[in-house]
Design an enzyme around this catalytic site. Structure first.
Site, PDB file in Angstrom:
ATOM      1  N   SER A 111       0.779  -1.031  -0.109  1.00  0.00           N
ATOM      2  CA  SER A 111       0.069   0.306   0.005  1.00  0.00           C
ATOM      3  C   SER A 111       0.931   1.339   0.011  1.00  0.00           C
ATOM      4  O   SER A 111       2.053   1.038   0.568  1.00  0.00           O
ATOM      5  CB  SER A 111      -1.032   0.175   1.232  1.00  0.00           C
ATOM      6  OG  SER A 111      -1.762   1.074   1.105  1.00  0.00           O
ATOM      7  N   TYR A 161      -1.974  -0.590  10.542  1.00  0.00           N
ATOM      8  CA  TYR A 161      -2.084  -0.843   9.124  1.00  0.00           C
ATOM      9  C   TYR A 161      -0.590  -0.459   8.243  1.00  0.00           C
ATOM     10  O   TYR A 161      -0.109  -1.352   7.535  1.00  0.00           O
ATOM     11  CB  TYR A 161      -3.284  -0.331   8.553  1.00  0.00           C
ATOM     12  CG  TYR A 161      -3.599  -0.424   7.218  1.00  0.00           C
ATOM     13  CD1 TYR A 161      -4.044  -1.900   6.650  1.00  0.00           C
ATOM     14  CD2 TYR A 161      -3.164   0.411   5.962  1.00  0.00           C
ATOM     15  CE1 TYR A 161      -4.289  -1.960   4.957  1.00  0.00           C
ATOM     16  CE2 TYR A 161      -3.263   0.147   4.892  1.00  0.00           C
ATOM     17  CZ  TYR A 161      -3.925  -0.901   4.392  1.00  0.00           C
ATOM     18  OH  TYR A 161      -3.991  -1.139   3.157  1.00  0.00           O
TER      19      TYR A 161
END
Length: 252
Positions: free
Chosen positions: A144, A158
């Protein structure tokens, strides 16, 4: 030299979101699919959609909770046996939940860390065992943009897991640099899926269909790493890496 065609593609977390989107994209290219996720009913529906639209494509499915590490190895082996071999594994399963550190939600942060990194490590191990035996294959990890920097509030864990996953993939890539095995790190920007359905407007966000098309195109090129969509993230990401933290706080 012409690029190798990856005929049999395994995708984890394939029951919805980007996993299902990529399954549609690769089926349209005539690739056979090995799809796994926790929700078998959704996989069954997806298989019906894919085989109905692309009758020449083989679609194998298997229920899999990636936090059951032993099951990952069994499932990958089962897919390889059923299809004859696996050419590409896309490590896609992940969680987006979390909470600011120190606010009493260690359970949510631990679940995200275990799913996004430890379970991803197990998937990489299982995939690379197959590829080392074959001396061929393409490992793809879906990281990501968030992993480029620390994340605020619920994104703290995350972002850390995605940074770890990108680093893991780089290490694997260096290990097999002198072999036919390829390793790709994909760093998507903000793509609207079930994972972030509750979030507000996201920076440079695109819809799931646009994101899935861009992901499939990037994966097919087999680069060492790629930002997805390429525009604007090829320009924005380097700035994101070096921007002062006080500036990032305004956007994260």
């Amino acid at each position: 030299m012409p690029r190798t065609v990856r005929t049999n593609i395994l995708i984890t977390g394939a029951s919805s979101g980007l996993g299902a989107g990529m399954a549609h994209e690769f089926a349209a290219r005539g690739r056979n699919l090995a799809l796994c996720a926790r929700r078998l009913d959704r996989l069954e529906t997806l298989r019906e959609e894919l085989t109905g639209t692309y009758p020449g494509v083989r679609v194998a499915i298997h229920s899999l909770d990636v936090t059951d590490h032993d099951a990952i190895f069994r499932t990958f082996r089962s897919f390889a046996s059923g299809l004859g071999h696996i050419d590409r594994v896309i490590v896609n399963a992940g969680l987006g939940k979390g909470a600011p550190i120190g606010t009493g939600r260690f359970d949510a942060n631990r679940e995200t860390a275990e799913t996004n990194f430890v379970a991803a490590l197990a998937q990489c191990e299982a995939a690379m065992e197959l590829f080392r035996e074959q001396n061929a294959g393409h490992l793809v990890v879906i990281s990501s943009i968030a992993g480029l920097r620390g994340g605020r509030r619920s994104a703290a864990t995350y972002a850390a897991t995605k940074a770890g996953l990108s680093t893991l993939a780089e290490g694997i890539r260096m290990d097999v640099a002198d072999t036919p095995i390829r390793v790709t790190t994909i760093e998507p920007g903000y793509i609207r899926t079930d994972l972030n359905a509750g979030a507000g407007k996201l920076l440079f966000e695109v819809d799931a269909a646009t994101g899935s098309r861009a992901l499939a195109r990037a994966v097919e090129r087999e680069p060492a790493s790629a930002y997805v969509p390429g525009w604007p993230w090829r320009v924005v990401a380097p700035l994101y890496r070096i921007a002062p933290a006080q500036v990032l706080r305004r956007f994260l």
